[in-house]
Structure formats: C-alpha cells, structure tokens
Design a protein around this motif. Structure first.
Motif, PDB file in Angstrom:
ATOM      1  N   LYS A 237      22.904 -41.624  57.760  1.00 33.87           N
ATOM      2  CA  LYS A 237      22.402 -41.396  59.125  1.00 33.87           C
ATOM      3  C   LYS A 237      21.925 -39.964  59.311  1.00 33.87           C
ATOM      4  O   LYS A 237      20.915 -39.710  59.962  1.00 33.87           O
ATOM      5  CB  LYS A 237      23.476 -41.741  60.148  1.00 33.87           C
ATOM      6  CG  LYS A 237      23.571 -43.239  60.330  1.00 33.87           C
ATOM      7  CD  LYS A 237      24.534 -43.655  61.392  1.00 33.87           C
ATOM      8  CE  LYS A 237      24.560 -45.185  61.390  1.00 33.87           C
ATOM      9  NZ  LYS A 237      25.725 -45.735  62.035  1.00 33.87           N
TER      10      LYS A 237
ATOM     11  N   THR B  63      14.603 -50.296  69.450  1.00 33.01           N
ATOM     12  CA  THR B  63      15.749 -50.572  70.315  1.00 33.01           C
ATOM     13  C   THR B  63      15.855 -52.078  70.484  1.00 33.01           C
ATOM     14  O   THR B  63      14.949 -52.720  70.998  1.00 33.01           O
ATOM     15  CB  THR B  63      15.576 -49.871  71.688  1.00 33.01           C
ATOM     16  OG1 THR B  63      15.266 -48.500  71.447  1.00 33.01           O
ATOM     17  CG2 THR B  63      16.843 -49.960  72.517  1.00 33.01           C
TER      18      THR B  63
ATOM     19  N   SER C 115      22.554 -50.492  60.418  1.00 35.52           N
ATOM     20  CA  SER C 115      23.638 -49.954  61.249  1.00 35.52           C
ATOM     21  C   SER C 115      23.042 -49.220  62.431  1.00 35.52           C
ATOM     22  O   SER C 115      22.151 -48.391  62.249  1.00 35.52           O
ATOM     23  CB  SER C 115      24.457 -48.929  60.463  1.00 35.52           C
ATOM     24  OG  SER C 115      24.895 -49.496  59.282  1.00 35.52           O
ATOM     25  N   PRO C 116      23.533 -49.484  63.635  1.00 38.80           N
ATOM     26  CA  PRO C 116      22.975 -48.814  64.812  1.00 38.80           C
ATOM     27  C   PRO C 116      23.307 -47.316  64.861  1.00 38.80           C
ATOM     28  O   PRO C 116      24.305 -46.871  64.294  1.00 38.80           O
ATOM     29  CB  PRO C 116      23.625 -49.553  65.988  1.00 38.80           C
ATOM     30  CG  PRO C 116      24.755 -50.323  65.432  1.00 38.80           C
ATOM     31  CD  PRO C 116      24.551 -50.482  63.962  1.00 38.80           C
ATOM     32  N   PHE C 117      22.421 -46.575  65.529  1.00 38.99           N
ATOM     33  CA  PHE C 117      22.643 -45.141  65.767  1.00 38.99           C
ATOM     34  C   PHE C 117      23.211 -45.002  67.179  1.00 38.99           C
ATOM     35  O   PHE C 117      22.582 -45.466  68.130  1.00 38.99           O
ATOM     36  CB  PHE C 117      21.308 -44.380  65.702  1.00 38.99           C
ATOM     37  CG  PHE C 117      20.752 -44.283  64.317  1.00 38.99           C
ATOM     38  CD1 PHE C 117      20.914 -43.118  63.577  1.00 38.99           C
ATOM     39  CD2 PHE C 117      20.067 -45.352  63.748  1.00 38.99           C
ATOM     40  CE1 PHE C 117      20.406 -43.024  62.286  1.00 38.99           C
ATOM     41  CE2 PHE C 117      19.557 -45.267  62.463  1.00 38.99           C
ATOM     42  CZ  PHE C 117      19.727 -44.096  61.733  1.00 38.99           C
ATOM     43  N   GLU C 118      24.374 -44.360  67.285  1.00 38.67           N
ATOM     44  CA  GLU C 118      24.989 -44.201  68.614  1.00 38.67           C
ATOM     45  C   GLU C 118      24.423 -42.957  69.297  1.00 38.67           C
ATOM     46  O   GLU C 118      24.246 -41.935  68.659  1.00 38.67           O
ATOM     47  CB  GLU C 118      26.522 -44.017  68.495  1.00 38.67           C
ATOM     48  CG  GLU C 118      27.236 -45.056  67.641  1.00 38.67           C
ATOM     49  CD  GLU C 118      27.302 -46.439  68.295  1.00 38.67           C
ATOM     50  OE1 GLU C 118      27.129 -46.508  69.528  1.00 38.67           O
ATOM     51  OE2 GLU C 118      27.499 -47.438  67.563  1.00 38.67           O
ATOM     52  N   GLY C 119      24.147 -43.085  70.572  1.00 42.20           N
ATOM     53  CA  GLY C 119      23.815 -41.923  71.403  1.00 42.20           C
ATOM     54  C   GLY C 119      22.521 -41.213  71.050  1.00 42.20           C
ATOM     55  O   GLY C 119      22.371 -40.035  71.346  1.00 42.20           O
ATOM     56  N   LYS C 120      21.586 -41.889  70.418  1.00 44.52           N
ATOM     57  CA  LYS C 120      20.315 -41.232  70.065  1.00 44.52           C
ATOM     58  C   LYS C 120      19.358 -41.324  71.257  1.00 44.52           C
ATOM     59  O   LYS C 120      19.147 -42.403  71.805  1.00 44.52           O
ATOM     60  CB  LYS C 120      19.715 -41.935  68.836  1.00 44.52           C
ATOM     61  CG  LYS C 120      18.343 -41.451  68.438  1.00 44.52           C
ATOM     62  CD  LYS C 120      18.379 -40.087  67.783  1.00 44.52           C
ATOM     63  CE  LYS C 120      16.968 -39.540  67.611  1.00 44.52           C
ATOM     64  NZ  LYS C 120      16.954 -38.161  67.091  1.00 44.52           N
TER      65      LYS C 120
ATOM     66  N   LYS D 108      20.504 -51.432  71.613  1.00 45.07           N
ATOM     67  CA  LYS D 108      21.015 -50.607  70.499  1.00 45.07           C
ATOM     68  C   LYS D 108      19.856 -50.021  69.707  1.00 45.07           C
ATOM     69  O   LYS D 108      18.863 -50.710  69.453  1.00 45.07           O
ATOM     70  CB  LYS D 108      21.841 -51.460  69.542  1.00 45.07           C
ATOM     71  CG  LYS D 108      23.191 -51.791  70.092  1.00 45.07           C
ATOM     72  CD  LYS D 108      24.074 -52.328  68.971  1.00 45.07           C
ATOM     73  CE  LYS D 108      25.447 -52.620  69.515  1.00 45.07           C
ATOM     74  NZ  LYS D 108      25.965 -53.905  69.072  1.00 45.07           N
TER      75      LYS D 108
ATOM     76  N   GLN E  55      27.591 -44.266  55.054  1.00 43.90           N
ATOM     77  CA  GLN E  55      27.013 -44.407  56.395  1.00 43.90           C
ATOM     78  C   GLN E  55      26.684 -43.064  57.063  1.00 43.90           C
ATOM     79  O   GLN E  55      25.563 -42.869  57.526  1.00 43.90           O
ATOM     80  CB  GLN E  55      27.961 -45.203  57.305  1.00 43.90           C
ATOM     81  CG  GLN E  55      28.108 -46.660  56.891  1.00 43.90           C
ATOM     82  CD  GLN E  55      26.836 -47.473  57.136  1.00 43.90           C
ATOM     83  OE1 GLN E  55      26.134 -47.274  58.113  1.00 43.90           O
ATOM     84  NE2 GLN E  55      26.525 -48.392  56.229  1.00 43.90           N
ATOM     85  N   ASP E  56      27.630 -42.157  57.084  1.00 43.73           N
ATOM     86  CA  ASP E  56      27.397 -40.908  57.823  1.00 43.73           C
ATOM     87  C   ASP E  56      26.309 -40.072  57.161  1.00 43.73           C
ATOM     88  O   ASP E  56      25.411 -39.550  57.827  1.00 43.73           O
ATOM     89  CB  ASP E  56      28.689 -40.082  57.930  1.00 43.73           C
ATOM     90  CG  ASP E  56      29.693 -40.789  58.832  1.00 43.73           C
ATOM     91  OD1 ASP E  56      29.271 -41.722  59.561  1.00 43.73           O
ATOM     92  OD2 ASP E  56      30.880 -40.424  58.787  1.00 43.73           O
TER      93      ASP E  56
END
Ligand code: GLC
Length: 410
Positions: free
Chosen positions: A313, A122, A103-108, A126, A309-310
C-alpha cells in the motif's frame, strides 16, 4: 595463526551475508507490457532509493487489456500470493473488488484526483485501487501532410475521408494508409464501436439497464466497414490491435490514427519516422452528431493475497502520487490523474497537446459499469471484428449485439 584467524573472520562474514536477507521487503508489481514498464522501472528505482531495504521487481504480461485480464484472472482465482501490486484497466476495479481480489485503502482522500478516477476506484464506498494514469482516445494526424494540402484537422468522419482522398491523390503512395484504428477483437474494439455510437447522442447502458439503439449501432458498424471498403483503412484492419496502430503510425505509414495517449511518447522517440510531424486532436463526430471519446486509464490495486499488505500500500501511494504522475506524463506520455499537472510547464513541454487534453478526459464517456462487463466486452469486440472481417453484415452485427446484451444485462 594470524592468517587462519583472518580467513575464519572472512568466512563467517560471507556466511552472514549469505544467510541474512538482502532486503527487508521484496515486492512484485504486475504491469501490462503495453504501458512502458521500462519507464515505470525508473519510478520504482526512485522508490527503492528513498526506501533502502525495499526491492521492487516488475512482472510484465499481456500486450492488450483483455490478455492481461485473462492472466490476472488465473493468478487471482488460484489465490496466488506472488504478486503484490497489480495495474488494472479502469474497467476492472469494480470486478476485482466484487471478487475480493484487491485490498481496500482506508481513509484515502480521492478528491485529489480527476473525478472520473475517484469514481472508478470507489466501489460500495470503499477505495479499492488508486489511479495510475488517465486516458482517452484521440485522433493522431500527420501535421506535415495536412499542412501540405491545406487541410484542417477533421471534425467529422466524412471530413476525414475527404482529407484522406485529397492526400492520397497528391501523394500517390500505395503504402500510405488513410486511417488506422483497432479492429481486432480486443478490448479497444469496444471503444471503436462506441465512438460513433455515442457520437449520435445514444447511450448503451443507463442505471444498469440496456438502452441499446439499433439504428445507431448499424450506423457505427457501417462507418467502420466503409473505411475498409473505400480503401481508407487497410484490408486487414480486423487484425489490427492498439500497438499495431502505434507502430504503423510511428513508421510514417498512416495519415490518421485512433489511439490513446501513450502513443505520443514513442512517436517522438528515437525510433520514430514522424518526430515533429504529429498533431493530436479530438476524435471526429458522425456528421450532425457530437464529438465523443472513450474514457480509459489504469489503476493500482494491492492484491488481497499479498503477504506484504502495508508495504504494498505504501508503494501504491507513491506510484499514484503527483510526483509519479508527472514523471510518467513527461517520460511516458501517460495523462495525469491530477488536474493541475495538465498545465505544468514541464509536462506541456514534453507533450504540448496535454494542455488541451484535460477537457477531453473530463468529457470522455465510461464503458458500462457492470460486474458482467467481461461478457459485454466480448460481445461487442467479437462482433466489431466479424463485421470488419467481412463475415457479418453491420445489420446482423447490431442484431447480435442487441440480443446478447439483452441476455447479459437482463
Ligand atoms: C488503453 C486504455 C484502456 C483501454 C485499452 C483498450 O490502455 O487506457 O482503458 O481499455 O486501451 O485497448
């Protein structure tokens, strides 16, 4: 009456304890057994202490990168949700992302890490995983023996052979091997092949296209075979995997060893025969060539099938933090993914050679990045192994690598 009431109360309290979940969140982390799960356990203990209600367990497996990958391929193909967090060799995030397994990490913000790892994690813009630790191959050597014979750490493979001959002549110890390296058909043998190949200024793949130089490939394979033929390396080098090299060096039976950073901590640990006698430097070059090394490292991915998921992460952010990187550098001699930690006083105290290692990691060459990397890897490692086992000539080995890679990278 009173007694019955108390018993009743106690009973319902214990029933409550049984029915209520002990932890709000339970996570399972997959770690390769070669990379010191017992040290990562200490990092997880800190996480649990700071996050009451979260329990993290470790599942280990695969003492080599490709064995581990095979296991994960099975789990992920089955869309198994039992693993939440996965440690992945640096060569794998691209493949895992392409398969939709992480699952991709948003905004890292990836600029906090060494650039090679920001890049490896990357994929198509992503962030698909976060760095666990950096890595490169180095030359480990017996400082005490080199000093005894007035030898400087070798800068070329020819100098290394000469050093071994001098030391062997003086030591007269049939159990002392000159050079241990990885000849087994494992992922590490891809790097074995590439080290002298790259050192001749050649590349293997550029912009997805094969740039194979047969002459350089023959020379690379010949070099490794010559170590066996000249008695510098032991006859069964085709059976030697990374952790075998680590063990024989640590037992005091080897003068020079090609290995990754993790081998340092154990060579200075309680089970080592060479505490205080070990030097680590750049790998030698082919005579007339440049010193080159292979970029390694491992990454933390969150399984796309995890039901947490949360929480997964959040844990990965912690495992990939400067605090965890520093802890693993000090306690597991895993190279930091943050530039500033290479100068950190506590890190340098635990592994003095880390002070010069950043440059090595920064100039290390990555193995080819392609979704068909598994086939590239298998071609190279099985050929290296066959040449070292004496069942294929270096010339035939180079021809085989070329024709198979042509088909794979068409
Ligand atoms: C080390 C490296 C990894 C490499 C492996 C090969 O674990 O970090 O990148 O693929 O060794 O054996």
């Amino acid at each position: 009456m009173k007694k019955t009431m108390i018993t009743g109360l106690l009973l319902s309290a214990s029933m409550l304890a049984l029915s209520a979940p002990a932890f709000a969140e339970e996570l399972k982390v997959y770690i390769s057994s070669q990379h010191q799960p017992q040290v990562w356990r200490q990092v997880l203990d800190k996480y649990e202490a700071a996050n009451p209600g979260t329990k993290v367990t470790i599942e280990t497996g695969g003492n080599t990168s490709e064995a581990q990958a095979q296991y994960l391929n099975t789990i992920m193909s089955a869309k198994d949700s039992s693993l939440d967090v996965l440690i992945l060799d640096v060569i794998r995030p691209a493949q895992f992302a392409a398969a939709g397994w992480t699952s991709p990490f948003e905004g890292k913000d990836m600029s906090v890490y060494l650039p090679a790892y920001a890049e490896a994690n990357t994929v198509d813009g992503k962030v698909v995983a976060l760095p666990a630790f950096a890595d490169s191959m180095f030359l480990y050597y017996r400082k005490d023996l080199l000093e005894k014979y007035g030898i400087q750490p070798p800068k070329t493979w020819d100098e290394l052979k000469a050093a071994v001959k001098k030391i062997n002549g003086g030591e007269n110890n049939a159990d002392l091997q000159g050079l241990s390296f990885q000849g087994k058909a494992i992922e590490g043998a891809v790097c074995t092949f590439l080290l002298p190949y790259w050192s001749q200024g050649k590349s293997l793949v550029q912009n997805g296209k094969l740039t194979f130089d047969k002459d350089a490939a023959v020379k690379s394979l010949k070099l490794w075979k010559s170590f066996v033929d000249e008695g510098v390396s032991k006859k069964n080098i085709a059976e030697v995997a990374t952790d075998d090299t680590r063990k024989e060096f640590q037992a005091g039976n080897v003068v020079f060893a090609v290995n990754w950073s993790y081998a340092w901590a154990q060579s200075q640990g309680k089970d080592s025969a060479v505490v205080g006698k070990v030097g680590v430097t750049r790998l030698p070059a082919m005579t007339g060539g440049d010193q080159a090394t292979c970029l390694g490292g491992w990454e933390w991915g969150v399984s796309a099938y995890s039901k947490n998921q949360d929480a997964a992460k959040k844990l990965v952010q912690f495992l990939s933090s400067p605090e965890s990187s520093k802890f693993m550098a000090i306690n597991g001699s895993l190279l930091p993914t943050y530039a500033s930690l290479y100068q950190d006083a506590d890190v340098v105290k635990a592994a003095p050679w880390f002070a010069d290692a950043k440059q090595v990691v920064e100039t290390a060459k990555p193995r080819p990045v392609t979704p068909r990397y598994n086939e590239v890897s298998e071609t190279i490692r099985t050929t290296v192994n066959a040449v070292l086992a004496g069942v294929m000539t270096p010339e035939d080995g180079a021809t085989q690598i070329e024709s198979r890679l042509k088909r794979i990278l068409r």
